[in-house]
Design a protein around this motif. Structure first.
Motif, PDB file in Angstrom:
ATOM      1  N   ASN A  22     -33.697 -41.639  -6.852  1.00 55.78           N
ATOM      2  CA  ASN A  22     -32.299 -41.902  -6.526  1.00 55.78           C
ATOM      3  C   ASN A  22     -32.120 -42.640  -5.203  1.00 55.78           C
ATOM      4  O   ASN A  22     -30.992 -42.836  -4.747  1.00 55.78           O
ATOM      5  N   ASN A  62     -32.542 -41.683  -2.307  1.00 61.90           N
ATOM      6  CA  ASN A  62     -32.099 -40.892  -1.152  1.00 61.90           C
ATOM      7  C   ASN A  62     -33.108 -41.061  -0.030  1.00 61.90           C
ATOM      8  O   ASN A  62     -34.320 -41.037  -0.257  1.00 61.90           O
ATOM      9  N   TYR A 100     -34.323 -40.149   4.122  1.00 58.58           N
ATOM     10  CA  TYR A 100     -34.354 -39.124   5.157  1.00 58.58           C
ATOM     11  C   TYR A 100     -34.998 -39.754   6.386  1.00 58.58           C
ATOM     12  O   TYR A 100     -35.979 -40.489   6.267  1.00 58.58           O
TER      13      TYR A 100
END
Length: 125
Positions: free
Chosen positions: A54, A56, A58
Motif C-alpha cells: 500500500n 505506506n 515510515y
C-alpha cells in the motif's frame, strides 16, 4: 535471498544522493523494505521503511523532510532519496526486508529477516 544496496558515495554537505535496494531471488510485493544506517562506533539506526502493498511509509522523526523512501514498480527496487545531507549522515546504509504481515514496530532492526551488504555514504563538510 540477496539484497543489493547501491548508490552510495562521497557527497558534499547540502548535497543529495539516491540509494537503491534491489533483491535477487524475491519480489518485494508482500514485503516491508526498510533502510537502516550505521555510523562508525554507533549502533545501527532506523532510517525509513515502506510497505510495498500500500506504499505506506515510515520515517525516523529526525530525518522526515530530508529523506524520502519510494518504490519503483518497473524495476522492483526501493529507493531512498536523501537531500540536504549533513556530515552526520555519514554511515553505511543497509536495506532489509521483512514480511508484510509483521506487526509494528518496523523501526527496529530485529523486525527484519534479510539484509543487504550495505553501501557507504560519506558526506564531507
Amino acid at each position: 535471498v540477496q539484497l543489493q544496496a547501491s548508490g552510495g558515495g562521497l557527497v558534499q554537505a547540502r548535497g543529495s544522493l539516491s540509494l537503491s535496494c534491489a533483491a535477487d531471488g524475491l519480489t518485494f510485493s508482500r514485503k516491508v523494505v526498510g533502510w537502516f544506517r550505521q555510523a562508525p562506533g554507533k549502533e545501527r539506526e532506523f532510517v525509513a521503511a515502506i510497505r510495498w502493498t500500500n506504499s505506506n511509509t515510515y520515517y525516523a522523526d529526525s530525518l522526515k523532510g530530508r529523506f524520502t523512501i519510494s518504490r519503483d514498480n518497473a524495476n522492483d527496487t526501493v529507493n531512498l532519496q536523501m537531500n540536504s545531507l549533513k556530515p552526520e549522515d555519514t554511515a553505511v546504509y543497509y536495506c532489509a526486508v521483512t514480511p508484510s504481515w509483521r506487526p509494528p514496530p518496523l523501526t527496529i532492526a530485529t523486525a527484519y529477516v534479510s539484509w543487504g551488504q550495505g553501501t557507504l555514504v560519506t558526506v564531507s563538510s
